[in-house]
Enzyme design. Structure first.
Site, short mmCIF file in Angstrom:
data_model
loop_
_atom_site.label_atom_id
_atom_site.label_comp_id
_atom_site.label_asym_id
_atom_site.label_seq_id
_atom_site.Cartn_x
_atom_site.Cartn_y
_atom_site.Cartn_z
N TYR A 51 1.84 -3.88 -21.49
CA TYR A 51 1.39 -3.57 -22.95
C TYR A 51 0.70 -2.40 -23.32
O TYR A 51 0.28 -2.00 -24.41
CB TYR A 51 1.22 -4.89 -23.83
CG TYR A 51 2.18 -6.06 -23.85
CD1 TYR A 51 3.49 -6.03 -23.34
CD2 TYR A 51 1.50 -7.19 -24.10
CE1 TYR A 51 4.20 -7.20 -23.43
CE2 TYR A 51 2.29 -8.60 -24.02
CZ TYR A 51 3.78 -8.52 -23.67
OH TYR A 51 4.42 -9.46 -23.54
N HIS A 109 6.02 -10.93 -15.01
CA HIS A 109 6.47 -10.32 -16.38
C HIS A 109 7.96 -10.41 -16.58
O HIS A 109 8.48 -10.91 -17.48
CB HIS A 109 6.07 -9.11 -16.67
CG HIS A 109 6.00 -8.72 -18.21
ND1 HIS A 109 5.08 -8.10 -18.85
CD2 HIS A 109 6.75 -9.23 -19.39
CE1 HIS A 109 5.41 -7.84 -20.09
NE2 HIS A 109 6.43 -8.77 -20.65
N1 LIG Z 1 7.40 -11.90 -21.90
C1 LIG Z 1 7.89 -11.01 -22.44
O1 LIG Z 1 8.98 -10.49 -21.97
C2 LIG Z 1 7.67 -10.62 -23.96
C3 LIG Z 1 8.68 -9.89 -24.78
C4 LIG Z 1 8.57 -9.76 -26.22
C5 LIG Z 1 7.31 -10.30 -26.74
N2 LIG Z 1 6.44 -10.92 -25.87
C6 LIG Z 1 5.08 -11.46 -26.37
O2 LIG Z 1 5.47 -12.14 -27.78
C7 LIG Z 1 4.62 -11.59 -28.83
C8 LIG Z 1 5.49 -11.75 -30.07
O3 LIG Z 1 6.87 -11.22 -29.94
P1 LIG Z 1 7.11 -10.00 -30.85
O4 LIG Z 1 5.85 -9.11 -31.52
O5 LIG Z 1 8.19 -9.24 -30.07
O6 LIG Z 1 7.89 -10.60 -32.19
P2 LIG Z 1 7.70 -11.75 -33.48
O7 LIG Z 1 6.27 -12.26 -33.17
O8 LIG Z 1 8.77 -12.52 -33.76
O9 LIG Z 1 7.67 -10.80 -34.61
C9 LIG Z 1 6.45 -9.84 -35.06
C10 LIG Z 1 6.95 -9.32 -36.19
O10 LIG Z 1 7.11 -10.33 -37.20
C11 LIG Z 1 6.36 -10.06 -38.47
N3 LIG Z 1 5.67 -11.52 -38.77
C12 LIG Z 1 5.06 -12.24 -38.07
N4 LIG Z 1 4.23 -12.98 -38.72
C13 LIG Z 1 4.56 -13.00 -40.10
C14 LIG Z 1 4.41 -13.51 -41.09
N5 LIG Z 1 3.68 -14.46 -41.32
N6 LIG Z 1 4.86 -13.19 -42.29
C15 LIG Z 1 5.69 -12.15 -42.25
N7 LIG Z 1 6.09 -11.28 -41.06
C16 LIG Z 1 5.40 -11.72 -40.18
C17 LIG Z 1 5.21 -9.18 -38.18
O11 LIG Z 1 4.93 -8.35 -39.25
P3 LIG Z 1 3.55 -7.52 -39.68
O12 LIG Z 1 3.26 -6.82 -38.26
O13 LIG Z 1 3.75 -7.23 -40.81
O14 LIG Z 1 2.41 -8.66 -39.72
C18 LIG Z 1 5.75 -8.24 -36.89
O15 LIG Z 1 6.72 -7.24 -37.55
C19 LIG Z 1 4.49 -10.25 -28.52
O16 LIG Z 1 3.34 -9.66 -28.91
C20 LIG Z 1 4.12 -10.41 -26.99
O17 LIG Z 1 2.75 -11.06 -26.90
C21 LIG Z 1 6.67 -11.25 -24.80
#
Ligand SMILES: NC(=O)c1ccc[n+]([C@@H]2O[C@H](COP(=O)([O-])OP(=O)(O)OC[C@H]3O[C@@H](n4cnc5c(N)ncnc54)[C@H](OP(=O)(O)O)[C@@H]3O)[C@@H](O)[C@H]2O)c1
Length: 282
Positions: A51, A109
């Protein structure tokens, strides 16, 4: 600073917060957002070498003023570093970037088909035995990989971090993880926002006076052995996503939300590194 809000989940001697703050794709103000998350009560920060946020996480932790022992930090080694020597070097580089002596959780990962799984898992166990990590686990492993990993790894694995939300079934994986005494850590827990306009989610949210995101996260953590690492760029969203421990979804609400799985939405599917995913029944 607020006391920790998230309840914890136990696995192989670990006690991991059920909700953490995800730090992939924090293009603006990452330091402030990490510090804000911790000050709001988050006790788990999820990062990864890939990241590019480890240095920002370090600054955010420092800015928050939290004591090291009160925080759980997860990081991950990329699939390019699946060979033993590279793996351990990467873990050490992560510690340097994070300004820490150890991480609470170190994950593989993504799987690496060109390196024997046993070599990577033994390197992971070695990282734990050398004190670089308190606990270890995997990410993006399929059912077959998980079974093999548990067999060949000399140290217990506590989690498989995978995509999981109400639009993606993971029943067989969840059953397998529970069978191994492991946690399913759900990434993309609100399907990067795709779930937030769903009429079923919105109807449940209205009943409880909660937001759609809070319902999606509650649906996850109400399932045994499930944790979630939502990301948000807005402070209000960050706070909201941790405020999911004061309501309970009914059995019918859980069932109605689970029924959304038939949509089978998969967000994180990079063709260069994703394995052939298991097809879960709906
Ligand atoms: N292990 C892996 O391969 C892998 C892959 C992907 C992700 N991850 C981890 O998982 C984490 C989360 O996944 P992600 O970022 O892909 O997806 P996510 O958490 O499902 O979605 C993030 C999005 O949802 C919105 N959101 C979150 N909470 C909200 C709320 N209360 N109200 C309205 N909108 C909301 C955010 O908007 P705003 O920004 O406008 O607040 C952002 O655009 C990553 O940051 C990472 O740490 C791991």
């Amino acid at each position: 600073m607020l006391p920790p809000k998230a309840s914890t989940i136990s696995a192989h001697g670990a006690s991991m917060p059920a909700i953490g703050f995800g730090t992939m794709l924090l293009p603006e103000r990452p330091v402030e957002l990490v510090a804000h998350a911790i000050k709001s009560g988050y006790r788990l920060i999820d990062t990864a070498r890939k990241y590019g946020t480890e240095e920002k996480v370090a600054e955010g932790i420092r800015a928050s003023g939290i004591a090291r022992k009160d925080l759980w930090v997860t990081t991950k080694v990329t699939e390019e570093n699946a060979r033993e020597a590279d793996f351990l070097k990467s873990a050490e580089t992560s510690l340097k970037a994070l300004g820490l002596d150890y991480v609470d959780l170190l994950l593989v990962h993504w799987p690496q088909p060109n390196v024997p799984l046993k070599e990577t898992l033994c390197a992971l166990a070695k990282a734990k035995r050398q004190g670089l990590a308190k606990h270890i686990g995997v990410s993006n492993y399929t059912l077959a990989m998980l079974d093999e990993a548990v067999k060949v790894c000399p140290e217990p694995l506590i989690t498989n971090q995978i995509e999981y939300h109400a639009y993606l079934p993971q029943d067989r994986m969840l059953a397998a993880l529970r069978g191994h005494g492991m946690i399913l850590t759900a990434y993309c827990p609100v399907a990067r926002g795709e779930l937030l306009g769903d009429p079923v989610v919105l109807a449940v949210a209205k009943v409880h006076g909660k937001t759609a995101a809070q319902v999606c996260l509650r649906w996850l953590i109400q399932q045994p052995m499930v944790a979630a690492v939502p990301r948000a760029l807005e402070e209000a969203h960050i706070e909201q996503n941790l405020d999911v421990f004061d309501f309970v979804l009914s059995d019918d609400e859980m069932k109605n939300l689970s029924a959304l799985r038939s949509k089978r939405v998969r967000i994180a599917d990079p063709p260069e590194r994703a394995p052939k995913w298991d097809v879960e029944p709906v």
